[in-house]
Design a protein around this motif. Structure first.
Motif, PDB file in Angstrom:
ATOM      1  N   LYS A 143       0.816  -1.216   0.000  1.00 28.29           N
ATOM      2  CA  LYS A 143       0.000   0.000   0.000  1.00 28.29           C
ATOM      3  C   LYS A 143       0.852   1.270   0.000  1.00 28.29           C
ATOM      4  O   LYS A 143       0.370   2.346  -0.356  1.00 28.29           O
ATOM      5  CB  LYS A 143      -0.932  -0.004   1.206  1.00 28.29           C
TER       6      LYS A 143
ATOM      7  N   ASN B 287       0.374  -6.865  -2.143  1.00 27.96           N
ATOM      8  CA  ASN B 287      -0.240  -6.631  -0.835  1.00 27.96           C
ATOM      9  C   ASN B 287      -0.725  -5.187  -0.695  1.00 27.96           C
ATOM     10  O   ASN B 287      -0.253  -4.423   0.137  1.00 27.96           O
ATOM     11  CB  ASN B 287       0.776  -6.975   0.267  1.00 27.96           C
TER      12      ASN B 287
ATOM     13  N   GLN C 162      -3.941  -4.100  -0.046  1.00 36.41           N
ATOM     14  CA  GLN C 162      -4.908  -3.974   1.041  1.00 36.41           C
ATOM     15  C   GLN C 162      -5.947  -2.886   0.751  1.00 36.41           C
ATOM     16  O   GLN C 162      -5.855  -2.132  -0.214  1.00 36.41           O
ATOM     17  CB  GLN C 162      -4.202  -3.725   2.377  1.00 36.41           C
TER      18      GLN C 162
ATOM     19  N   GLU D 170      -5.354  -8.819  -1.134  1.00 32.83           N
ATOM     20  CA  GLU D 170      -5.677  -8.767   0.297  1.00 32.83           C
ATOM     21  C   GLU D 170      -6.794  -7.760   0.591  1.00 32.83           C
ATOM     22  O   GLU D 170      -6.750  -7.018   1.562  1.00 32.83           O
ATOM     23  CB  GLU D 170      -4.419  -8.421   1.127  1.00 32.83           C
TER      24      GLU D 170
END
Length: 466
Positions: A332, A357, A359, A386
């Motif tokens: 992120k 990842n 998110q 995710e």
């Protein structure tokens, strides 16, 4: 199967679909105009090919034949070739992938090597046991001056470095050849060096070169860079799944940056790049206006590398339209920079950034860029990032309001019923322009299945893929 000749001769079979009934209903309009015949995955038996050969000899309108994934064997191919070599046969494209002939033998009968069959310009013979000896025989045929082959597909054909000299001779002499696929063969750097010698010949007009998973390293990249810098006809280079590393990336980029290079597509997935390569790649992105597509999937670029790429993408001269960055070790932390790119870059139309990842927080930041009025992105892939239903409010806003986004992929995320339902509600908005919502591997209840099907029925032009 005795029905084959008569149906061909009468001009039936507008299209034959794989794994379905072999023959479509005859149509008066279709008679005499058959162009495409698909018999892939049809479990054809050897006796069938006598009939098929007879049919090919009679039908002068058939231009494409697909026989992929049938156990032809040598005898089947040889029978097929008898029909192909008939002067009445005008076939241009022939698909024989995964047909299990021992091509070392049947290459001697190969119609696209024979001076009597100049019409056949695009044979697909990948995924067959051609081997070193078969490739040698094949190349001898290709050298015939009457051979007009344009595309040569030899991926997964068990070639070796010993084939490089013969292939190079073909490249030196065959001006009609514009596409060569040698992927998934054990070639190595020495073989690629020989191939590059052929590619540099003024007679070579190569437009597309595919050398994925060919056991090449940075040692080949100087030669490939030279080809890129001196061969303006080369528009597509695919060398993914080769461990060329950062040193190799630098050499390739040096060739791409040459003004003579007009490459449009670079496939560099799983090439063992790190963040260090991204400085050179970013320079290419901001400088090479011909470059439209780049795949960097599976390289460990991390957020540091992504920051470099974003700087290149924000340059006004950046013209890239499609960028694939799946499974690149991103988090992120880089999403604010990605959002900045989306709000400033008017050329980028497709961004595949899933498998990282990101998110919910990261996707929320990306959505800020998507909501910018200047954003022109048409397709974004966020699968396996995710994500949870918490990000779906932002995504729903994009779906309902974006006038350019037509494809959204969010597969393999924990969206559940709550998240998917929010996306569906957004699609119902009359201002929604989304055409495809891709939702593979998401767990939801049967109620969501019904809602998605009802949504497709009520929204013409929209498709939910799951």
């Amino acid at each position: 199967m005795q029905i084959l000749p008569s149906l061909f001769q009468l001009g039936y079979l507008p299209i034959i679909c794989a794994q379905r009934s072999l023959f479509s209903s005859p149509s008066p309009k279709a008679q005499g105009s058959t162009k495409l015949l698909r018999l892939d995955d049809c479990s054809l038996l050897t006796p069938t090919f006598d009939d098929l050969a007879s049919a090919l000899s009679s039908n002068q309108t058939l231009t494409e034949l697909n026989l992929n994934n049938n156990e032809l064997g040598d005898s089947g191919v040889e029978k097929l070739c008898k029909g192909l070599m008939n002067s009445s046969c005008k076939l241009e494209k022939l698909w024989l992938q995964n047909c299990n002939p021992e091509l070392g033998t049947c290459c001697r009968e190969s119609p696209f090597c024979d001076r009597a069959k100049p019409s056949l310009t695009d044979p697909h013979t990948g995924d067959n046991r051609l081997g070193t000896s078969g490739a040698k025989v094949l190349c001898e045929g290709l050298l015939d001056p009457n051979c007009q082959l344009q595309k040569l597909h030899l991926d997964y054909c068990e070639l070796s470095a010993r084939n490089a000299e013969d292939l190079s001779s073909v490249l030196h002499t065959k001006t009609s050849l514009i596409e060569l696929n040698l992927s998934n063969n054990k070639l190595g750097d020495a073989a690629v060096k020989q191939l590059c010698g052929g590619l540099l010949d003024s007679n070579c007009k190569m437009q597309s070169l595919q050398l994925e998973n060919c056991r090449i390293t940075a040692g080949s990249c100087g030669d490939l860079g030279t080809v890129l810098s001196t061969k303006p006809s080369l528009r597509e280079l695919c060398i993914g799944e080769n461990k060329i590393g950062d040193a190799g990336a630098a050499l390739l980029c040096q060739g791409v940056l040459n003004p003579n290079c007009k490459v449009e597509k670079l496939w560099l997935w799983e090439c063992d790049f790190s963040a260090a390569s991204c400085k050179d790649l970013a320079n290419v992105i901001r400088t090479k206006e011909s470059l439209k597509e780049m795949s960097l999937i599976g390289n460990d670029l991390k957020d540091e590398g992504m920051e470099h790429l974003c700087e290149g993408l924000k340059d006004p001269k950046a013209a890239i339209q499609s960028l694939w960055l799946r499974e690149c070790g991103l988090t992120k932390a880089c999403c604010k920079s990605v959002a900045s790119v989306l709000s400033k870059n008017n050329s980028l139309k497709e961004l595949q950034i899933g498998g990282n990842n990101l998110q919910d927080e990261g996707v929320a930041q990306i959505c800020e860029g998507l909501m910018d009025p200047s954003c022109t992105l048409e397709s974004i892939w966020l699968g396996n990032s995710e994500l949870t239903s918490a990000c779906c409010d932002k995504l729903a806003t994009i779906i309902a309001t974006s006038q350019c986004l037509t494809e959204l992929e969010v597969s393999n995320n924990e969206l559940k019923d709550k998240g998917v339902r929010k996306l569906c509600e957004a699609v119902r908005n009359p201002n929604c322009r989304l055409q495809q919502l891709i939702l593979y591997d998401i767990f939801w209840s049967t109620k969501i299945d019904d809602e998605l099907k009802a949504l497709e029925e009520s929204k013409p032009g929209f498709k939910a893929i799951f």
